[in-house]
Each structure stands twice: as C-alpha cells, then as structure tokens.
Design a protein around this motif. Structure first.
Motif, PDB file in Angstrom:
ATOM      1  N   UNK A   1       0.830  -1.201   0.000  1.00  0.00           N
ATOM      2  CA  UNK A   1       0.000   0.000   0.000  1.00  0.00           C
ATOM      3  C   UNK A   1       0.867   1.254   0.000  1.00  0.00           C
ATOM      4  N   UNK A   2       1.961   1.212   0.780  1.00  0.00           N
ATOM      5  CA  UNK A   2       2.857   2.357   0.814  1.00  0.00           C
ATOM      6  C   UNK A   2       3.501   2.582  -0.544  1.00  0.00           C
ATOM      7  N   UNK A   3       3.941   1.467  -1.176  1.00  0.00           N
ATOM      8  CA  UNK A   3       4.533   1.576  -2.511  1.00  0.00           C
ATOM      9  C   UNK A   3       3.500   2.102  -3.500  1.00  0.00           C
ATOM     10  N   UNK A   4       2.251   1.561  -3.381  1.00  0.00           N
ATOM     11  CA  UNK A   4       1.200   2.013  -4.278  1.00  0.00           C
ATOM     12  C   UNK A   4       0.923   3.494  -4.104  1.00  0.00           C
ATOM     13  N   UNK A   5       0.898   3.950  -2.854  1.00  0.00           N
ATOM     14  CA  UNK A   5       0.690   5.381  -2.621  1.00  0.00           C
ATOM     15  C   UNK A   5       1.830   6.199  -3.209  1.00  0.00           C
ATOM     16  N   UNK A   6       3.054   5.706  -3.003  1.00  0.00           N
ATOM     17  CA  UNK A   6       4.203   6.422  -3.566  1.00  0.00           C
ATOM     18  C   UNK A   6       4.131   6.452  -5.083  1.00  0.00           C
ATOM     19  N   UNK A   7       3.716   5.295  -5.663  1.00  0.00           N
ATOM     20  CA  UNK A   7       3.605   5.249  -7.119  1.00  0.00           C
ATOM     21  C   UNK A   7       2.534   6.213  -7.603  1.00  0.00           C
ATOM     22  N   UNK A   8       1.403   6.251  -6.859  1.00  0.00           N
ATOM     23  CA  UNK A   8       0.359   7.193  -7.253  1.00  0.00           C
ATOM     24  C   UNK A   8       0.861   8.627  -7.145  1.00  0.00           C
TER      25      UNK A   8
ATOM     26  N   UNK B   1       3.948   9.571  -7.366  1.00  0.00           N
ATOM     27  CA  UNK B   1       4.893   9.776  -8.471  1.00  0.00           C
ATOM     28  C   UNK B   1       4.161   9.965  -9.788  1.00  0.00           C
ATOM     29  N   UNK B   2       3.115   9.105  -9.994  1.00  0.00           N
ATOM     30  CA  UNK B   2       2.350   9.224 -11.236  1.00  0.00           C
ATOM     31  C   UNK B   2       1.653  10.565 -11.324  1.00  0.00           C
ATOM     32  N   UNK B   3       1.060  10.997 -10.187  1.00  0.00           N
ATOM     33  CA  UNK B   3       0.403  12.295 -10.180  1.00  0.00           C
ATOM     34  C   UNK B   3       1.395  13.420 -10.432  1.00  0.00           C
ATOM     35  N   UNK B   4       2.567  13.297  -9.781  1.00  0.00           N
ATOM     36  CA  UNK B   4       3.596  14.318  -9.993  1.00  0.00           C
ATOM     37  C   UNK B   4       4.046  14.335 -11.453  1.00  0.00           C
ATOM     38  N   UNK B   5       4.244  13.100 -12.027  1.00  0.00           N
ATOM     39  CA  UNK B   5       4.661  13.019 -13.423  1.00  0.00           C
ATOM     40  C   UNK B   5       3.571  13.566 -14.342  1.00  0.00           C
ATOM     41  N   UNK B   6       2.292  13.217 -14.025  1.00  0.00           N
ATOM     42  CA  UNK B   6       1.184  13.739 -14.828  1.00  0.00           C
ATOM     43  C   UNK B   6       1.129  15.253 -14.744  1.00  0.00           C
ATOM     44  N   UNK B   7       1.312  15.749 -13.512  1.00  0.00           N
ATOM     45  CA  UNK B   7       1.340  17.198 -13.354  1.00  0.00           C
ATOM     46  C   UNK B   7       2.468  17.836 -14.132  1.00  0.00           C
TER      47      UNK B   7
END
Length: 292
Positions: A132-139, A141-147
C-alpha cells in the motif's frame, strides 16, 4: 503428665461425648491393645502401668502415626504426577506426537498453529502495508509526473500560441507597413509613376522582376512614362497611350491629369488583351510600327 502427652499425640483426650474426628484404626487398635495390656500387667491398675512401659509404648505409637501422616503427602503428589504423565502420554499417542520434540508437549499443537497463523497474518499485514505504501508512492509519483507532463504540455501550448500571436503580429505589422508604403507610393505617382505601377501590378498577380521589366520597356516605347504624352497622328493619350483617351474614364474622371488613373487602366487592358506585361511587350516588338 506423661499420660496426657501420650494421649495428645496418639488420640484425643477422654470425653463423655462422642467425637466425629476419630483416630485412625491403628491408633484405636493400639489403644485397645495398650489398655488390655495395661490391665493385664498391672493387675487392674491402669494408672500405674501408664507411668511405666505403657507410657513409652504410647509415645512410640504417636511418633509412628505422625510419620505416616507426613509420608502420605509425597505419595499423593507422586500419584498426581503419575496421572498427569499418563494423561500426557495418552494425548500424545492419540495425536501421534510420539517421538516429537519435547517442546511440542509443553506448547501444544494448537498453540503452535495459532502462533504460526498469527505470524502469517502479521507477515501478510506487513506485506500489504508495504505494498500500500509503494502504491501510494507510485500514485504520488504518477500524479507528480502527470502534473509535470501537463505543465510541460501547457507550457508548450502557451509557447506555440505566443509564437503564433507573434507571427500574426509581425504579419499585421508587415501588412501595415506595406499599406503605408503603398499609399505613399500611390500618392507620389505624379513624380514616380514606375514605382506606383509596380505596386499596382501585385493586384494582378504580377510580382516578379521580369514582368515589371517588361512593363517598363513597353511603356518606355509608348510614352516614356509621361502622363501627358499624346500621339499627334492618332490621338492616343497618356502613359499607356489609350486610343481614344476617353477609354480611361472608367477608372476616374481625372484620366487626363492623374497618372494613377492611367496606370490602373493600362494594367487592366494588358491583362484583358495579353495576359501579362511580357506577352504585351513581345507583341509590341513584333509589330511595325510598334503598338499593342
């Protein structure tokens, strides 16, 4: 005194009322035999015999009874231990635990299974939390990358829009400059009719130097670019040598004094009759006397 102590150790003091806490059968039999012996030995005088050998025998019997009572406790404990051992042996045999590690008999299969289940649940929970922690970090990161991508795309669009606006502004500025120059040249057509003619040629689609040079040669031969030139024999008039001169009136009533009106008519006539200035110039050269 000796008689009271013997009775205290071996049996309760004489009492007329019956007692529930009777002595052991051995003590009772001892008292009975002792009393009989006392009566037999002393000839019916129990008191005198109790002070002698009878007192010693009673004391011995009291000590034996005391030893028996203390001896019963370890026997009872041993019996309990033996029973527990037998129960454990039966449980081990029933559950096929013979030959297993001794810790199994201490902990028990149920406790071990429960401990394993708790450990497994803890491992699963830890793994889930980590995932879950990795998934949150990935989200994140993905949100940051999308931004970041959105910001870059927005910046690129803004740059493109700015460049387009700048190009439009440059084009508008260039057109404004051309219009201004055009108007200046047209206003100066009386002094410089050739420059005015080159500006007006573009309206007919003739923008090359070749077409301009052909036009310059053609009207040099006709009028030498004089707005007041007139052929004495034919009556042709103006820069393009219109015959009659009144034909140029469709572009302005001032055709006799305005070189701009004459140029506009002359360019229209060339397009309608020859297509372009170079064709008109070739025809003029081919004719003798020259005309077009």
């Amino acid at each position: 005194m000796a008689r009271y102590e013997g009775r205290h150790r071996s049996a309760p003091a004489p009492s007329t009322a019956p007692r529930s806490d009777l002595a052991t059968p051995m003590a009772q039999s001892g008292r009975s035999s002792g009393h009989t012996h006392e009566q037999a030995s002393s000839g019916g005088h129990p008191l005198g015999h109790a002070r002698g050998a009878g007192s010693t025998s009673s004391a011995r019997r009291g000590k034996n009874a005391h030893r028996k009572r203390h001896f019963g406790r370890p026997v009872l404990a041993g019996a309990l231990a033996l029973g527990l051992g037998a129960s454990g042996f039966a449980y081990a045999k029933a559950n096929d635990l013979m030959g297993a590690d001794t810790a199994a008999f201490v902990v028990g299969n149920g406790v071990v299974a429960q401990t394993d289940e708790l450990a497994r649940a803890s491992t699963v929970d830890t793994t889930y939390r980590a995932a879950a922690s990795v998934s949150r970090n990935e989200r994140r990161t993905a949100l940051a990358a999308t931004g970041a991508r959105t910001a870059k795309e927005l910046e690129a669009k803004q740059k493109l829009a700015a460049a387009k606006q700048a190009e439009q502004a440059r084009a508008a500025a260039a057109k404004a400059a051309r219009d201004k120059e055009r108007q200046r040249v047209i206003d100066n057509a009386l002094k410089d009719p050739q420059s005015a003619a080159r500006i007006l040629m573009v309206d007919h689609g003739w923008s090359s130097d070749a077409q301009y040079n052909c036009l310059v040669n053609l009207w040099n031969g006709e009028s030498d670019w004089r707005w007041s030139a007139e052929n004495a024999s034919s009556g042709a008039y103006g820069i393009p040598q219109s015959l009659p001169a009144s034909k140029m009136s469709q572009f302005g009533a001032d055709y006799r004094t305005n070189p701009l009106t004459q140029i506009k008519w002359g360019l229209w006539y060339i397009e309608m009759s020859y297509g372009n200035p170079c064709n008109a110039w070739s025809t003029w050269q081919a004719r003798s006397p020259h005309w077009y």
